[in-house]
Design a protein around this motif. Sequence first.
Motif, PDB file in Angstrom:
ATOM      1  N   ASP A  16      -3.645 -39.150   8.742  1.00  9.62           N
ATOM      2  CA  ASP A  16      -4.170 -38.308   9.805  1.00  9.62           C
ATOM      3  C   ASP A  16      -3.118 -37.295  10.247  1.00  9.62           C
ATOM      4  OD1 ASP A  16      -6.209 -37.543  11.547  1.00  9.62           O
ATOM      5  OD2 ASP A  16      -5.312 -38.708  13.178  1.00  9.62           O
ATOM      6  N   VAL A  17      -1.881 -37.745  10.393  1.00 10.91           N
ATOM      7  CA  VAL A  17      -0.790 -36.839  10.754  1.00 10.91           C
ATOM      8  C   VAL A  17      -0.544 -35.835   9.637  1.00 10.91           C
ATOM      9  CG1 VAL A  17       1.691 -36.744  11.214  1.00 10.91           C
ATOM     10  CG2 VAL A  17       0.285 -38.439  12.358  1.00 10.91           C
ATOM     11  N   GLU A  18      -0.661 -36.277   8.397  1.00 11.99           N
ATOM     12  CA  GLU A  18      -0.458 -35.365   7.272  1.00 11.99           C
ATOM     13  C   GLU A  18      -1.506 -34.265   7.269  1.00 11.99           C
ATOM     14  OE1 GLU A  18      -0.568 -38.076   4.053  1.00 11.99           O
ATOM     15  OE2 GLU A  18       1.433 -38.842   4.445  1.00 11.99           O
ATOM     16  N   ILE A  19      -2.739 -34.596   7.580  1.00 12.57           N
ATOM     17  CA  ILE A  19      -3.776 -33.570   7.635  1.00 12.57           C
ATOM     18  C   ILE A  19      -3.482 -32.584   8.760  1.00 12.57           C
ATOM     19  CG2 ILE A  19      -6.212 -33.203   8.186  1.00 12.57           C
ATOM     20  CD1 ILE A  19      -6.809 -35.703   6.555  1.00 12.57           C
ATOM     21  N   ALA A  20      -2.976 -33.089   9.872  1.00 12.17           N
ATOM     22  CA  ALA A  20      -2.610 -32.200  10.977  1.00 12.17           C
ATOM     23  C   ALA A  20      -1.457 -31.280  10.585  1.00 12.17           C
ATOM     24  CB  ALA A  20      -2.237 -33.020  12.200  1.00 12.17           C
ATOM     25  N   LEU A  21      -0.625 -31.692   9.645  1.00 13.44           N
ATOM     26  CA  LEU A  21       0.450 -30.826   9.161  1.00 13.44           C
ATOM     27  C   LEU A  21      -0.016 -29.879   8.066  1.00 13.44           C
ATOM     28  CD1 LEU A  21       3.385 -33.390   9.037  1.00 13.44           C
ATOM     29  CD2 LEU A  21       3.053 -31.549  10.672  1.00 13.44           C
ATOM     30  N   ILE A  22      -1.031 -30.261   7.300  1.00 12.09           N
ATOM     31  CA  ILE A  22      -1.515 -29.419   6.207  1.00 12.09           C
ATOM     32  C   ILE A  22      -2.396 -28.282   6.725  1.00 12.09           C
ATOM     33  CG2 ILE A  22      -3.074 -29.413   4.210  1.00 12.09           C
ATOM     34  CD1 ILE A  22      -1.952 -32.102   3.439  1.00 12.09           C
ATOM     35  N   LEU A  23      -3.197 -28.527   7.743  1.00 15.79           N
ATOM     36  CA  LEU A  23      -4.127 -27.501   8.217  1.00 15.79           C
ATOM     37  C   LEU A  23      -3.447 -26.196   8.651  1.00 15.79           C
ATOM     38  CD1 LEU A  23      -6.848 -29.536  10.089  1.00 15.79           C
ATOM     39  CD2 LEU A  23      -7.059 -28.304   7.952  1.00 15.79           C
ATOM     40  N   PRO A  24      -2.336 -26.227   9.371  1.00 20.79           N
ATOM     41  CA  PRO A  24      -1.699 -24.944   9.729  1.00 20.79           C
ATOM     42  C   PRO A  24      -1.080 -24.216   8.536  1.00 20.79           C
ATOM     43  CG  PRO A  24      -0.975 -26.663  11.202  1.00 20.79           C
ATOM     44  CD  PRO A  24      -1.745 -27.320  10.111  1.00 20.79           C
ATOM     45  N   MET A  25      -0.972 -24.869   7.392  1.00 17.64           N
ATOM     46  CA  MET A  25      -0.393 -24.207   6.218  1.00 17.64           C
ATOM     47  C   MET A  25      -1.233 -23.027   5.759  1.00 17.64           C
ATOM     48  SD  MET A  25       0.790 -27.321   3.849  1.00 17.64           S
ATOM     49  CE  MET A  25       2.488 -27.417   3.424  1.00 17.64           C
ATOM     50  N   THR A  26      -2.508 -22.999   6.124  1.00 16.87           N
ATOM     51  CA  THR A  26      -3.366 -21.887   5.710  1.00 16.87           C
ATOM     52  C   THR A  26      -3.116 -20.627   6.524  1.00 16.87           C
ATOM     53  OG1 THR A  26      -5.114 -22.650   7.184  1.00 16.87           O
ATOM     54  CG2 THR A  26      -5.158 -23.461   4.920  1.00 16.87           C
ATOM     55  N   ILE A  27      -2.581 -20.755   7.721  1.00 16.77           N
ATOM     56  CA  ILE A  27      -2.344 -19.605   8.596  1.00 16.77           C
ATOM     57  C   ILE A  27      -0.921 -19.073   8.454  1.00 16.77           C
ATOM     58  CG2 ILE A  27      -2.374 -18.858  11.006  1.00 16.77           C
ATOM     59  CD1 ILE A  27      -4.337 -21.140  11.513  1.00 16.77           C
ATOM     60  N   ILE A  28       0.025 -19.928   8.129  1.00 18.99           N
ATOM     61  CA  ILE A  28       1.440 -19.574   8.116  1.00 18.99           C
ATOM     62  C   ILE A  28       1.793 -18.471   7.112  1.00 18.99           C
ATOM     63  CG2 ILE A  28       3.750 -20.485   7.658  1.00 18.99           C
ATOM     64  CD1 ILE A  28       2.853 -23.056   8.955  1.00 18.99           C
ATOM     65  N   PRO A  29       1.212 -18.385   5.905  1.00 21.26           N
ATOM     66  CA  PRO A  29       1.684 -17.366   4.961  1.00 21.26           C
ATOM     67  C   PRO A  29       1.498 -15.930   5.452  1.00 21.26           C
ATOM     68  CG  PRO A  29      -0.126 -18.611   3.990  1.00 21.26           C
ATOM     69  CD  PRO A  29       0.217 -19.244   5.291  1.00 21.26           C
ATOM     70  N   PHE A  30       0.594 -15.697   6.391  1.00 21.97           N
ATOM     71  CA  PHE A  30       0.404 -14.347   6.899  1.00 21.97           C
ATOM     72  C   PHE A  30       1.534 -13.918   7.826  1.00 21.97           C
ATOM     73  CE2 PHE A  30      -3.998 -16.009   6.320  1.00 21.97           C
ATOM     74  CZ  PHE A  30      -4.264 -15.283   5.165  1.00 21.97           C
ATOM     75  N   ASN A  31       2.275 -14.868   8.361  1.00 20.67           N
ATOM     76  CA  ASN A  31       3.321 -14.557   9.340  1.00 20.67           C
ATOM     77  C   ASN A  31       4.732 -14.847   8.849  1.00 20.67           C
ATOM     78  OD1 ASN A  31       1.251 -13.963  11.138  1.00 20.67           O
ATOM     79  ND2 ASN A  31       1.156 -16.065  11.865  1.00 20.67           N
ATOM     80  N   SER A  32       4.891 -15.286   7.606  1.00 17.81           N
ATOM     81  CA  SER A  32       6.235 -15.636   7.148  1.00 17.81           C
ATOM     82  C   SER A  32       6.439 -15.189   5.710  1.00 17.81           C
ATOM     83  CB  SER A  32       6.442 -17.147   7.259  1.00 17.81           C
ATOM     84  OG  SER A  32       5.578 -17.810   6.371  1.00 17.81           O
ATOM     85  N   ASN A  33       7.619 -15.495   5.203  1.00 20.21           N
ATOM     86  CA  ASN A  33       7.986 -15.161   3.830  1.00 20.21           C
ATOM     87  C   ASN A  33       7.181 -16.045   2.880  1.00 20.21           C
ATOM     88  OD1 ASN A  33       9.185 -14.447   1.462  1.00 20.21           O
ATOM     89  ND2 ASN A  33      11.273 -14.875   2.162  1.00 20.21           N
ATOM     90  N   ILE A  34       6.527 -15.442   1.902  1.00 25.97           N
ATOM     91  CA  ILE A  34       5.626 -16.182   1.026  1.00 25.97           C
ATOM     92  C   ILE A  34       6.384 -17.138   0.106  1.00 25.97           C
ATOM     93  CG2 ILE A  34       5.527 -14.448  -0.805  1.00 25.97           C
ATOM     94  CD1 ILE A  34       2.531 -16.391   0.511  1.00 25.97           C
ATOM     95  N   THR A  35       7.595 -16.793  -0.304  1.00 26.23           N
ATOM     96  CA  THR A  35       8.336 -17.691  -1.211  1.00 26.23           C
ATOM     97  C   THR A  35       8.812 -18.942  -0.473  1.00 26.23           C
ATOM     98  OG1 THR A  35      10.374 -16.454  -0.807  1.00 26.23           O
ATOM     99  CG2 THR A  35       9.072 -15.830  -2.735  1.00 26.23           C
ATOM    100  N   ILE A  36       9.297 -18.769   0.737  1.00 30.63           N
ATOM    101  CA  ILE A  36       9.736 -19.931   1.518  1.00 30.63           C
ATOM    102  C   ILE A  36       8.540 -20.811   1.849  1.00 30.63           C
ATOM    103  CG2 ILE A  36      10.758 -20.663   3.709  1.00 30.63           C
ATOM    104  CD1 ILE A  36      12.501 -18.160   3.581  1.00 30.63           C
ATOM    105  N   TRP A  37       7.412 -20.185   2.212  1.00 34.11           N
ATOM    106  CA  TRP A  37       6.197 -20.949   2.505  1.00 34.11           C
ATOM    107  C   TRP A  37       5.736 -21.719   1.274  1.00 34.11           C
ATOM    108  CZ3 TRP A  37       1.334 -20.507   0.306  1.00 34.11           C
ATOM    109  CH2 TRP A  37       0.350 -21.295   0.897  1.00 34.11           C
ATOM    110  N   SER A  38       5.767 -21.075   0.102  1.00 34.82           N
ATOM    111  CA  SER A  38       5.329 -21.736  -1.136  1.00 34.82           C
ATOM    112  C   SER A  38       6.219 -22.923  -1.473  1.00 34.82           C
ATOM    113  CB  SER A  38       5.344 -20.746  -2.299  1.00 34.82           C
ATOM    114  OG  SER A  38       4.468 -19.686  -2.060  1.00 34.82           O
ATOM    115  N   LEU A  39       7.531 -22.736  -1.389  1.00 33.09           N
ATOM    116  CA  LEU A  39       8.449 -23.838  -1.702  1.00 33.09           C
ATOM    117  C   LEU A  39       8.272 -24.996  -0.730  1.00 33.09           C
ATOM    118  CD1 LEU A  39      11.694 -21.897  -2.641  1.00 33.09           C
ATOM    119  CD2 LEU A  39      10.183 -23.161  -4.174  1.00 33.09           C
TER     120      LEU A  39
END
Length: 116
Positions: free
Chosen positions: A68-91
């Motif tokens: 359940d905690v992992e899902i709560a951490l995965i869901l914001p991953m869809t919004i983060i690439p628009f506001n940060s560096n794509i390579t750091i987000w991907s890694l």
Amino acid sequence: MHILMYMSMIVLLISSVVMFLTNLLSKKNIEDREKSSPFECGFDPISSSRLPFSLRFFLIAIIFLIFDVEIALILPMTIIPFNSNITIWSLTSILFLFILTIGLYHEWNQSITWMS
């Protein structure tokens, strides 16, 4: 600087006084056998209220909380690439998902050993 020190001392003093007064004025709890026994509609309990707890159920509940905690951490991953560096987000995302996959594989192997 002195104002901050004086304010922190006042807050510490007030909280200490309140804690001391609540400890001093609190009603002391006296253990009573009748009050600490379980109540079943006015009848004496048929069996012990302290039943053994299934460890397997507890482990399943812990695994559910972890995922359940992992899902709560995965869901914001869809919004983060628009506001940060794509390579750091991907890694970071790949590393996180890799760790989750290893954990899932480990849990899968542990559940197989439980069954036998």
